[in-house]
Design a protein around this motif. Structure first.
Motif: not given
Length: 143
Positions: A107-118
């Protein structure tokens, strides 16, 4: 000086020493000395007092101490805070790349990044949270 007074003094010394060590061993020896003081006050001879002290000490160190340590060293049953998010599934709200993105978890929105940068994870995909860095979740797509 009466024998029971000596046992009480020994119990106090062991109790104070326990406050500095927190091992439970010296405290149990102090308790055994206090019980022995009671037997000395009843008038038991010194050899029987020493035998009682040895038995009470052995019982405390071999029975009570392991039980007490087992209760102290229990593992944490539940993770809290951001640690609880690691391993949970989420879905992407916007495209997630190695630099930016948004996910929704619990129910919460988070900023995210891919663990594998590609990787580029499209919006609406289901991902697993691998790690939390600050306020950013590092995610990997679910197969």
């Amino acid at each position: 000086m009466d024998e029971w007074v000596i046992w009480v003094i020994l119990a106090v010394v062991l109790g104070v020493a326990e406050l500095f060590t927190f091992t439970a061993a010296l405290g149990l020896l102090g308790a055994a000395a206090l019980l022995t003081a009671a037997t000395a006050a009843l008038g038991l001879p010194v050899p029987l007092q020493l035998l009682f002290f040895a038995a009470a000490s052995a019982a405390g160190l071999l029975v009570v101490r392991p039980l007490a340590l087992r209760h102290v060293k229990q593992p944490q049953l539940q993770r809290f805070g951001v640690e609880a998010l690691v391993g949970k599934p989420a879905y992407t709200v916007s495209e997630v790349t190695g630099r930016e993105g948004r996910i929704r978890v619990g129910g919460e929105e988070w900023s995210a990044r891919a663990y594998d940068e590609t990787l580029v994870i499209p919006a609406g995909a289901t991902v697993d949270i691998i790690e939390i860095e600050g306020a950013t979740a590092l995610v990997y797509p679910r197969e």
